[in-house]
Design an enzyme around this catalytic site. Structure first.
Site, PDB file in Angstrom:
ATOM      1  N   HIS A 147      86.908  26.422  35.042  1.00 47.83           N
ATOM      2  CA  HIS A 147      85.703  26.407  33.651  1.00 47.83           C
ATOM      3  C   HIS A 147      84.456  25.499  34.733  1.00 47.83           C
ATOM      4  O   HIS A 147      83.286  25.868  34.503  1.00 47.83           O
ATOM      5  CB  HIS A 147      85.643  26.179  32.562  1.00 47.83           C
ATOM      6  CG  HIS A 147      86.661  26.774  31.242  1.00 47.83           C
ATOM      7  ND1 HIS A 147      87.743  26.137  30.867  1.00 47.83           N
ATOM      8  CD2 HIS A 147      86.350  27.954  30.541  1.00 47.83           C
ATOM      9  CE1 HIS A 147      88.249  27.146  30.295  1.00 47.83           C
ATOM     10  NE2 HIS A 147      87.368  28.099  30.279  1.00 47.83           N
ATOM     11  N   ILE A 148      84.896  24.484  34.962  1.00 47.79           N
ATOM     12  CA  ILE A 148      83.938  23.503  35.923  1.00 47.79           C
ATOM     13  C   ILE A 148      83.842  24.289  36.471  1.00 47.79           C
ATOM     14  O   ILE A 148      82.332  24.829  37.408  1.00 47.79           O
ATOM     15  CB  ILE A 148      84.234  22.255  35.307  1.00 47.79           C
ATOM     16  CG1 ILE A 148      84.859  21.536  34.124  1.00 47.79           C
ATOM     17  CG2 ILE A 148      83.326  21.315  36.595  1.00 47.79           C
ATOM     18  CD1 ILE A 148      85.329  20.313  34.287  1.00 47.79           C
TER      19      ILE A 148
ATOM     20  N   ALA B  40      85.944  14.813  40.330  1.00 48.38           N
ATOM     21  CA  ALA B  40      84.965  14.251  38.736  1.00 48.38           C
ATOM     22  C   ALA B  40      86.375  15.125  38.068  1.00 48.38           C
ATOM     23  O   ALA B  40      86.600  15.439  37.054  1.00 48.38           O
ATOM     24  CB  ALA B  40      84.546  14.974  39.265  1.00 48.38           C
TER      25      ALA B  40
ATOM     26  N   ASP C 149      84.282   9.887  40.541  1.00 50.23           N
ATOM     27  CA  ASP C 149      84.203  10.098  38.526  1.00 50.23           C
ATOM     28  C   ASP C 149      86.344   9.206  38.014  1.00 50.23           C
ATOM     29  O   ASP C 149      86.516   8.600  37.211  1.00 50.23           O
ATOM     30  CB  ASP C 149      84.137  10.880  38.227  1.00 50.23           C
ATOM     31  CG  ASP C 149      83.271  11.227  36.728  1.00 50.23           C
ATOM     32  OD1 ASP C 149      82.466   9.516  36.810  1.00 50.23           O
ATOM     33  OD2 ASP C 149      83.737  11.693  35.964  1.00 50.23           O
TER      34      ASP C 149
ATOM     35  N   GLU D 155      92.893   3.792  36.073  1.00 49.75           N
ATOM     36  CA  GLU D 155      91.312   2.966  34.949  1.00 49.75           C
ATOM     37  C   GLU D 155      91.355   1.975  33.928  1.00 49.75           C
ATOM     38  O   GLU D 155      92.070   1.907  33.212  1.00 49.75           O
ATOM     39  CB  GLU D 155      90.117   4.331  34.349  1.00 49.75           C
ATOM     40  CG  GLU D 155      90.189   5.491  35.598  1.00 49.75           C
ATOM     41  CD  GLU D 155      89.428   6.801  35.304  1.00 49.75           C
ATOM     42  OE1 GLU D 155      89.728   6.404  33.660  1.00 49.75           O
ATOM     43  OE2 GLU D 155      89.697   7.870  35.714  1.00 49.75           O
TER      44      GLU D 155
ATOM     45  N   HIS E 281      84.447   7.580  35.211  1.00 45.64           N
ATOM     46  CA  HIS E 281      84.315   8.242  34.659  1.00 45.64           C
ATOM     47  C   HIS E 281      83.878   8.732  33.412  1.00 45.64           C
ATOM     48  O   HIS E 281      83.910   8.914  32.399  1.00 45.64           O
ATOM     49  CB  HIS E 281      86.511   8.331  33.915  1.00 45.64           C
ATOM     50  CG  HIS E 281      86.824   9.367  33.295  1.00 45.64           C
ATOM     51  ND1 HIS E 281      88.498   9.433  33.431  1.00 45.64           N
ATOM     52  CD2 HIS E 281      86.716  11.004  32.951  1.00 45.64           C
ATOM     53  CE1 HIS E 281      88.849  10.696  32.931  1.00 45.64           C
ATOM     54  NE2 HIS E 281      87.716  11.560  32.961  1.00 45.64           N
ATOM     55  N   ILE E 282      82.725   9.099  33.541  1.00 46.18           N
ATOM     56  CA  ILE E 282      81.559   9.945  32.758  1.00 46.18           C
ATOM     57  C   ILE E 282      81.436  11.560  32.925  1.00 46.18           C
ATOM     58  O   ILE E 282      79.829  11.005  32.286  1.00 46.18           O
ATOM     59  CB  ILE E 282      80.379   8.562  32.960  1.00 46.18           C
ATOM     60  CG1 ILE E 282      80.174   8.232  34.195  1.00 46.18           C
ATOM     61  CG2 ILE E 282      80.961   7.624  32.388  1.00 46.18           C
ATOM     62  CD1 ILE E 282      79.071   8.940  34.947  1.00 46.18           C
ATOM     63  N   GLY E 283      81.717  12.045  34.339  1.00 42.19           N
ATOM     64  CA  GLY E 283      81.695  13.529  34.058  1.00 42.19           C
ATOM     65  C   GLY E 283      80.381  14.158  33.151  1.00 42.19           C
ATOM     66  O   GLY E 283      80.291  14.982  33.363  1.00 42.19           O
ATOM     67  N   GLY E 284      81.753  14.145  31.765  1.00 35.12           N
ATOM     68  CA  GLY E 284      81.418  14.862  31.113  1.00 35.12           C
ATOM     69  C   GLY E 284      81.008  13.695  29.474  1.00 35.12           C
ATOM     70  O   GLY E 284      80.731  14.669  28.886  1.00 35.12           O
TER      71      GLY E 284
HETATM   72  P1  NAI Z   1      90.063  24.924  33.794  1.00 32.96           P
HETATM   73  O1  NAI Z   1      91.889  24.623  33.032  1.00 32.96           O
HETATM   74  O2  NAI Z   1      89.417  25.506  32.609  1.00 32.96           O
HETATM   75  O3  NAI Z   1      90.219  25.027  35.056  1.00 32.96           O
HETATM   76  C1  NAI Z   1      91.245  24.126  36.034  1.00 32.96           C
HETATM   77  C2  NAI Z   1      91.394  26.069  37.413  1.00 32.96           C
HETATM   78  O4  NAI Z   1      92.550  25.151  38.346  1.00 32.96           O
HETATM   79  C3  NAI Z   1      92.088  26.997  36.146  1.00 32.96           C
HETATM   80  O5  NAI Z   1      91.236  27.926  37.180  1.00 32.96           O
HETATM   81  C4  NAI Z   1      93.633  26.952  37.624  1.00 32.96           C
HETATM   82  O6  NAI Z   1      94.514  27.798  37.740  1.00 32.96           O
HETATM   83  C5  NAI Z   1      93.300  26.001  38.513  1.00 32.96           C
HETATM   84  N1  NAI Z   1      94.525  25.297  39.732  1.00 32.96           N
HETATM   85  C6  NAI Z   1      95.789  24.305  39.545  1.00 32.96           C
HETATM   86  N2  NAI Z   1      95.987  23.532  40.016  1.00 32.96           N
HETATM   87  C7  NAI Z   1      95.914  23.884  40.858  1.00 32.96           C
HETATM   88  C8  NAI Z   1      96.134  23.973  42.098  1.00 32.96           C
HETATM   89  N3  NAI Z   1      97.286  23.474  42.813  1.00 32.96           N
HETATM   90  N4  NAI Z   1      95.314  24.586  43.130  1.00 32.96           N
HETATM   91  C9  NAI Z   1      93.827  25.470  43.301  1.00 32.96           C
HETATM   92  N5  NAI Z   1      93.455  25.317  41.460  1.00 32.96           N
HETATM   93  C10 NAI Z   1      95.068  25.146  40.744  1.00 32.96           C
HETATM   94  O7  NAI Z   1      89.910  23.175  33.479  1.00 32.96           O
HETATM   95  P2  NAI Z   1      88.476  22.485  33.557  1.00 32.96           P
HETATM   96  O8  NAI Z   1      88.101  22.387  32.458  1.00 32.96           O
HETATM   97  O9  NAI Z   1      87.621  23.054  33.925  1.00 32.96           O
HETATM   98  O10 NAI Z   1      88.982  20.709  34.099  1.00 32.96           O
HETATM   99  C11 NAI Z   1      88.510  20.760  35.397  1.00 32.96           C
HETATM  100  C12 NAI Z   1      88.821  18.911  35.720  1.00 32.96           C
HETATM  101  O11 NAI Z   1      88.408  18.133  35.083  1.00 32.96           O
HETATM  102  C13 NAI Z   1      90.308  19.246  34.644  1.00 32.96           C
HETATM  103  O12 NAI Z   1      92.035  18.127  35.384  1.00 32.96           O
HETATM  104  C14 NAI Z   1      90.190  18.062  33.596  1.00 32.96           C
HETATM  105  O13 NAI Z   1      90.917  17.276  33.111  1.00 32.96           O
HETATM  106  C15 NAI Z   1      88.753  17.181  35.073  1.00 32.96           C
HETATM  107  N6  NAI Z   1      87.298  16.708  33.453  1.00 32.96           N
HETATM  108  C16 NAI Z   1      86.924  15.296  34.181  1.00 32.96           C
HETATM  109  C17 NAI Z   1      85.803  15.300  33.143  1.00 32.96           C
HETATM  110  C18 NAI Z   1      85.295  13.550  33.513  1.00 32.96           C
HETATM  111  O14 NAI Z   1      84.548  13.312  33.425  1.00 32.96           O
HETATM  112  N7  NAI Z   1      84.890  13.472  34.487  1.00 32.96           N
HETATM  113  C19 NAI Z   1      84.904  15.811  32.207  1.00 32.96           C
HETATM  114  C20 NAI Z   1      85.855  17.313  31.820  1.00 32.96           C
HETATM  115  C21 NAI Z   1      87.117  17.528  32.514  1.00 32.96           C
END
Ligand code: NAI
Length: 416
Positions: A165-166, A242, A268, A273, A296-299
């Site tokens: 998604h991100i 992030a 981030d 933490e 940790h304020i990305g979102g």
């Molecule tokens: P998502 O589940 O939509 O995407 C994750 C992607 O990573 C998937 O396409 C998956 O197939 C892929 N993936 C899994 N293992 C992999 C690997 N070893 N190598 C390459 N690709 C791999 O997740 P989303 O929503 O995009 O979130 C991504 C990350 O961001 C998560 O860890 C989430 O916790 C974190 N996050 C951080 C925030 C912040 O405040 N910094 C806020 C929101 C999310």
């Protein structure tokens, strides 16, 4: 037949909603405008013993990431029917224990996607212009005016690890400022815009001017970026994390920065933490001017909080009012139509043979006609939803008792 407005087995005004950790007002408004009048909202996270006490009598519980809903807490949750995590992750909940008690857990997987993507875009520009170190120097009264090392992002290559998604959102935003986008994912993904997949992480690291990580926190992604991977990056490249703290080996990153092995980073998320703003932040990265550190304020934006509030409240309301469990992280998912003019029985049970037959036998013996029936199962739990005729009269307490008495029953609810 009189028109029967579907309602919950308890009057909505008596359904107690407990919200912790300053959940956005949009959620409180959503509950109240749906008729849920007993909404208690607290600012802080509760400790395990505090929560075990507070959860007694609550039907719906809303938390963010700092409240741990353990099996011990759930033992005290005598009335709880659903948990909403008003955030992305659900690690703070013992989801298996919740499942075993027939409690679905919901979250908001996409509500802050755009906020993270925007921050990362800004960080790409900041890192390419050397802003973190120039800003740090200026705060010390130093003047770091120089062209060396400052580049435009246009025409540069952004490598996205984890094209979910991100990752996909960032790819589109980065193309908007003229970057070339490559990505690596363990799953085949539809490339958006002009993004190009690369087969290996190594290829991505070697080709990218900025590498940004957007993978989940799993055993496979633990220290996905360590000494060997940092050595594969260009010396002029930047790393952005992030996603989750454990995805990067921060000691290896500190060593690579110390050695000038990469040009800088924006981080981030951290392996450890602070639990609150009152606690100190300790990291081997704090000594580097060329590292942009954020707590940790990305979102964390106003828009994301509001949208998380609305999304998770809507899921809890739909489940409470109608029985639908779509997107629950630990529970059989059922999308249900309205049940106007019918009673709806929601029966959660251990996933063992003969459950549907036992349910139907109880209804047949009571001469109750089934209008429609849905069953979904997970490995451990089955969720049967049965709409029955006869909404002009309430179901008898005896029938409820017979349903509850079926061996393997976890929970029965009735929506009128
Ligand atoms: P998502 O589940 O939509 O995407 C994750 C992607 O990573 C998937 O396409 C998956 O197939 C892929 N993936 C899994 N293992 C992999 C690997 N070893 N190598 C390459 N690709 C791999 O997740 P989303 O929503 O995009 O979130 C991504 C990350 O961001 C998560 O860890 C989430 O916790 C974190 N996050 C951080 C925030 C912040 O405040 N910094 C806020 C929101 C999310």
């Amino acid at each position: 037949m009189p028109t029967v407005v579907p309602r919950t087995s308890l009057p909505k005004g008596k359904i107690k909603v407990l919200l912790l950790e300053s959940i956005d007002a949009s959620a409180i408004d959503a509950f109240k405008s749906d008729g849920y009048l007993t909404v208690e909202s607290q600012k802080k996270a509760l400790s395990e013993p505090e929560l075990a006490q507070a959860v007694k009598g609550a039907h719906l519980l809303g938390i963010r990431s700092r409240t741990q809903v353990t099996a011990r807490v759930l033992e005290q949750a005598d009335k709880l029917i659903g948990i909403g995590c008003f955030c992305i992750g659900t690690d703070q909940v013992d989801v298996a224990a919740a499942e075993a008690r027939g409690i679905p857990v919901f979250n908001a997987p996409f509500s802050n996607t755009r906020s993270v993507a925007e921050l990362v875009l800004a960080e790409i520009v900041m890192l390419c212009r050397g802003i973190p170190q120039r800003n740090a120097a200026a705060h010390r009264g130093e003047w770091l005016k120089a062209v060396a090392g400052a580049t435009e992002v246009r025409g540069k290559t952004l490598g996205i690890v984890g094209y979910g998604h991100i990752g996909t959102q960032i790819g589109l935003l980065a193309e908007g400022v003229g970057m070339r986008v490559i990505y690596h994912d363990v799953e085949p993904k539809l490339a958006l815009g002009n993004a190009t997949p690369v087969d290996t992480l190594r290829t991505l690291l070697q080709r990218s001017d900025t590498v940004t990580l957007h993978v989940p926190d799993t055993a496979e992604t633990h220290h996905l970026i360590g000494t060997a991977e940092l050595a594969q990056m260009k010396r002029t490249a930047h790393l952005i994390n992030a996603s989750r703290g454990n995805v990067v080996d921060v000691d290896a990153l500190a060593a690579a920065l110390e050695a000038g092995r990469i040009a800088g980073a924006a981080i981030d998320v951290f392996p450890s933490e602070p639990e609150s703003n009152a606690q100190p932040f300790v990291s081997p990265l704090t000594r580097f001017d060329n590292v942009l550190l954020t707590p940790h304020i990305g979102g964390s934006t106003v828009e994301a909080q509001e949208s998380i509030g609305l999304e998770v409240a809507a899921k809890l309301l739909k489940y409470s009012n109608n029985g639908s469990t779509m997107t629950a992280v630990n529970f059989p998912e059922v999308s249900l139509p309205e049940h106007r003019g019918k009673h709806r029985l929601l029966h959660t049970h251990r996933n063992v043979p003969g459950m549907l037959a036992a349910l139907n036998a109880v209804l047949a013996a009571a001469k109750i006609n089934i209008a429609s029936q849905y069953l979904e199962t997970s490995r451990r739990v089955g969720y049967a939803v049965i709409d029955v005729d006869g909404a002009d009269r309430p179901l008898s307490a005896t029938l409820r008792k017979r349903l509850d008495a079926i061996e393997g029953t976890i929970r029965t609810r009735v929506l009128y």
